[in-house]
Design a protein around this motif. Structure first.
Motif, PDB file in Angstrom:
ATOM      1  N   VAL A 188      14.583   8.700 -13.637  1.00  0.00           N
ATOM      2  CA  VAL A 188      15.693   7.873 -14.130  1.00  0.00           C
ATOM      3  C   VAL A 188      16.716   8.687 -14.924  1.00  0.00           C
ATOM      4  N   GLU A 189      17.838   8.021 -15.185  1.00  0.00           N
ATOM      5  CA  GLU A 189      18.878   8.511 -16.096  1.00  0.00           C
ATOM      6  C   GLU A 189      19.722   9.672 -15.571  1.00  0.00           C
ATOM      7  N   VAL A 190      19.782   9.836 -14.250  1.00  0.00           N
ATOM      8  CA  VAL A 190      20.761  10.797 -13.714  1.00  0.00           C
ATOM      9  C   VAL A 190      22.132  10.127 -13.765  1.00  0.00           C
ATOM     10  N   LEU A 191      23.074  10.816 -14.380  1.00  0.00           N
ATOM     11  CA  LEU A 191      24.421  10.275 -14.537  1.00  0.00           C
ATOM     12  C   LEU A 191      25.392  11.291 -13.926  1.00  0.00           C
ATOM     13  N   PRO A 192      25.686  11.120 -12.645  1.00  0.00           N
ATOM     14  CA  PRO A 192      26.396  12.181 -11.918  1.00  0.00           C
ATOM     15  C   PRO A 192      27.717  12.600 -12.557  1.00  0.00           C
ATOM     16  N   ILE A 193      27.977  13.900 -12.506  1.00  0.00           N
ATOM     17  CA  ILE A 193      29.250  14.475 -12.941  1.00  0.00           C
ATOM     18  C   ILE A 193      29.966  14.903 -11.658  1.00  0.00           C
ATOM     19  N   SER A 194      31.189  14.454 -11.521  1.00  0.00           N
ATOM     20  CA  SER A 194      31.936  14.765 -10.306  1.00  0.00           C
ATOM     21  C   SER A 194      32.056  16.284 -10.093  1.00  0.00           C
ATOM     22  N   GLY A 195      31.724  16.728  -8.905  1.00  0.00           N
ATOM     23  CA  GLY A 195      31.856  18.146  -8.575  1.00  0.00           C
ATOM     24  C   GLY A 195      30.721  19.025  -9.062  1.00  0.00           C
ATOM     25  N   GLN A 196      29.681  18.408  -9.633  1.00  0.00           N
ATOM     26  CA  GLN A 196      28.579  19.171 -10.215  1.00  0.00           C
ATOM     27  C   GLN A 196      27.279  18.542  -9.747  1.00  0.00           C
ATOM     28  N   VAL A 197      26.526  19.190  -8.859  1.00  0.00           N
ATOM     29  CA  VAL A 197      25.401  18.501  -8.228  1.00  0.00           C
ATOM     30  C   VAL A 197      24.025  18.999  -8.675  1.00  0.00           C
ATOM     31  N   THR A 198      24.001  19.908  -9.656  1.00  0.00           N
ATOM     32  CA  THR A 198      22.737  20.520 -10.089  1.00  0.00           C
ATOM     33  C   THR A 198      21.674  19.475 -10.441  1.00  0.00           C
ATOM     34  N   THR A 199      22.078  18.472 -11.185  1.00  0.00           N
ATOM     35  CA  THR A 199      21.103  17.520 -11.736  1.00  0.00           C
ATOM     36  C   THR A 199      20.487  16.654 -10.641  1.00  0.00           C
ATOM     37  N   GLU A 200      21.340  16.126  -9.750  1.00  0.00           N
ATOM     38  CA  GLU A 200      20.778  15.274  -8.692  1.00  0.00           C
ATOM     39  C   GLU A 200      19.936  16.082  -7.712  1.00  0.00           C
ATOM     40  N   PHE A 201      20.299  17.360  -7.538  1.00  0.00           N
ATOM     41  CA  PHE A 201      19.484  18.211  -6.673  1.00  0.00           C
ATOM     42  C   PHE A 201      18.114  18.445  -7.314  1.00  0.00           C
ATOM     43  N   LEU A 202      18.111  18.669  -8.617  1.00  0.00           N
ATOM     44  CA  LEU A 202      16.843  18.831  -9.350  1.00  0.00           C
ATOM     45  C   LEU A 202      16.002  17.559  -9.223  1.00  0.00           C
ATOM     46  N   GLY A 236       0.788  -1.229   0.000  1.00  0.00           N
ATOM     47  CA  GLY A 236       0.000   0.000   0.000  1.00  0.00           C
ATOM     48  C   GLY A 236       0.820   1.279   0.000  1.00  0.00           C
ATOM     49  N   LYS A 237       2.104   1.162  -0.322  1.00  0.00           N
ATOM     50  CA  LYS A 237       2.962   2.354  -0.346  1.00  0.00           C
ATOM     51  C   LYS A 237       2.874   3.044  -1.716  1.00  0.00           C
ATOM     52  N   PHE A 238       3.068   4.354  -1.687  1.00  0.00           N
ATOM     53  CA  PHE A 238       3.246   5.112  -2.932  1.00  0.00           C
ATOM     54  C   PHE A 238       4.730   4.991  -3.273  1.00  0.00           C
ATOM     55  N   LEU A 239       5.002   4.297  -4.380  1.00  0.00           N
ATOM     56  CA  LEU A 239       6.393   3.968  -4.721  1.00  0.00           C
ATOM     57  C   LEU A 239       7.006   4.985  -5.689  1.00  0.00           C
ATOM     58  N   ILE A 240       8.169   5.499  -5.306  1.00  0.00           N
ATOM     59  CA  ILE A 240       8.968   6.309  -6.225  1.00  0.00           C
ATOM     60  C   ILE A 240      10.318   5.610  -6.370  1.00  0.00           C
ATOM     61  N   ALA A 241      10.604   5.156  -7.586  1.00  0.00           N
ATOM     62  CA  ALA A 241      11.892   4.497  -7.835  1.00  0.00           C
ATOM     63  C   ALA A 241      12.863   5.502  -8.417  1.00  0.00           C
ATOM     64  N   LEU A 242      14.128   5.368  -8.013  1.00  0.00           N
ATOM     65  CA  LEU A 242      15.183   6.246  -8.532  1.00  0.00           C
ATOM     66  C   LEU A 242      16.177   5.409  -9.334  1.00  0.00           C
ATOM     67  N   GLY A 243      16.346   5.770 -10.629  1.00  0.00           N
ATOM     68  CA  GLY A 243      17.298   5.038 -11.474  1.00  0.00           C
ATOM     69  C   GLY A 243      18.655   5.684 -11.442  1.00  0.00           C
ATOM     70  N   GLY A 244      19.526   5.002 -12.059  1.00  0.00           N
ATOM     71  CA  GLY A 244      19.414   3.880 -12.970  1.00  0.00           C
ATOM     72  C   GLY A 244      18.893   4.295 -14.357  1.00  0.00           C
ATOM     73  N   GLU A 245      19.083   3.376 -15.284  1.00  0.00           N
ATOM     74  CA  GLU A 245      18.650   3.652 -16.648  1.00  0.00           C
ATOM     75  C   GLU A 245      17.152   3.401 -16.812  1.00  0.00           C
ATOM     76  N   HIS A 246      16.627   3.896 -17.933  1.00  0.00           N
ATOM     77  CA  HIS A 246      15.175   3.926 -18.105  1.00  0.00           C
ATOM     78  C   HIS A 246      14.531   2.542 -18.236  1.00  0.00           C
ATOM     79  N   SER A 247      15.317   1.539 -18.588  1.00  0.00           N
ATOM     80  CA  SER A 247      14.732   0.205 -18.777  1.00  0.00           C
ATOM     81  C   SER A 247      14.057  -0.318 -17.505  1.00  0.00           C
TER      82      SER A 247
END
Ligand SMILES: [Mn+2]
Length: 289
Positions: A262-276, A101-112
């Motif tokens: 999905v599809e966050v691909l971290p860049i070292s020293g740059q956190v904008t995307t994961e924060f978004l 009964g949980k509302f599931l949010i999955a964090l990827g990883g690739e889109h598959s």
């Protein structure tokens, strides 16, 4: 010193205990079929780490995000030997969470990974549609010899009898173009959104969806200026407020049943995307309370 617990939003036990939580975050660090730059397996860790700096109060809705409880599960260990087996593992893990009964949010990883997640939702909800935010259609039948590639995931969703509305699209293959001509799925291009000067595209998206909606967000749907850490940074993408407006309107009138980012691909020293990505997951949580 950073003493915040390592979970989504850095929550104390009271708000992150699985049994008491309405929301569950499932990290899925899988990137076996990525075609350009690999490393999306680092995405979930980066998003959760960034989320610990996200403010718990949402000033637009005037409420705190974490009060219904948000449990962060152990990362789902990928089976890189066989993509089909991997999707099945994701399906089984997601099925249990959805059944609880949980509302599931999955964090990827690739889109598959979305294929397994949506299959699990299908076991619980007979009829729903999928809101798909992405630069790409991901509607190829096969990619690099595999039907389980990130580039085929929406095609596999269609095969489950589920309709999709794709938003932010700006890169399409001829195969996908022909497939779309034969099938009547709504596609709203990034160009339409960024150049129309109106919100008509939101009406179009919402009217094309069923009243129950699953959301899958490939971060490359956003403009690379605000989300550069992706495998294929396509120019001309969506703005933060475009997506916020769409999700807010959707949450006002329809029932959102689950989501993945999905599809966050971290860049070292740059956190904008994961924060978004972290803010986006938090937004989905506060909008669905
Ligand atoms: Mn994409």
């Amino acid at each position: 010193m950073d003493t915040l617990p390592f979970n989504f939003l850095g929550l104390e036990k009271e708000y992150s205990d699985y049994a008491k939580s309405q929301y569950a975050i499932l990290p899925v660090p899988y990137d076996a079929t990525t075609s350009y730059r690999s490393g999306t397996r680092e995405g979930p860790f980066a998003i959760i780490n960034a989320s610990r700096q996200v403010e718990l109060f949402d000033p637009i809705l005037g409420r705190e995000i974490h009060l219904p409880g948000i449990a962060t599960l152990e990362p789902l260990e990928p089976d890189v030997s066989c993509p089909e087996k991997n999707i099945d593992n994701i399906f089984k893990a997601a099925r249990k969470i959805v059944r609880d009964g949980k509302f599931l949010i999955a964090l990827g990883g690739e889109h598959s990974i979305t294929q397994g997640l949506i299959k699990a939702q299908k076991k619980r909800h007979k009829k729903f549609s999928v809101l798909h935010i992405d630069a790409h259609l991901d509607m190829r039948d096969k990619w690099q010899g595999s039907k389980f590639s990130h580039a085929c995931v929406i095609r596999r969703v269609h095969e489950l009898g589920i309709e999709t509305v794709s938003v932010g699209i700006r890169n399409t293959s001829q195969e996908e173009f022909s497939y779309l001509k034969r099938n009547n799925y709504t596609v709203i291009t990034a160009e339409q959104i960024r150049t129309s000067g109106t919100d008509d595209w939101i009406d179009q998206a919402i009217l094309s969806l069923n009243r129950k909606v699953y959301i899958t967000i490939d971060i490359d749907g956003f403009d690379p200026a605000i989300a550069p850490a992706v495998g294929t940074p396509e120019p001309g993408g969506l703005d933060w407020y475009d997506v916020n407006k769409l999700l807010s309107r959707l949450a006002n009138s329809y029932s959102i049943i689950g989501a993945d980012i999905v599809e966050v691909l971290p860049i070292s020293g740059q956190v904008t995307t994961e924060f978004l990505a972290a803010k986006l997951a938090a937004k989905i949580i506060v909008l669905t309370q």
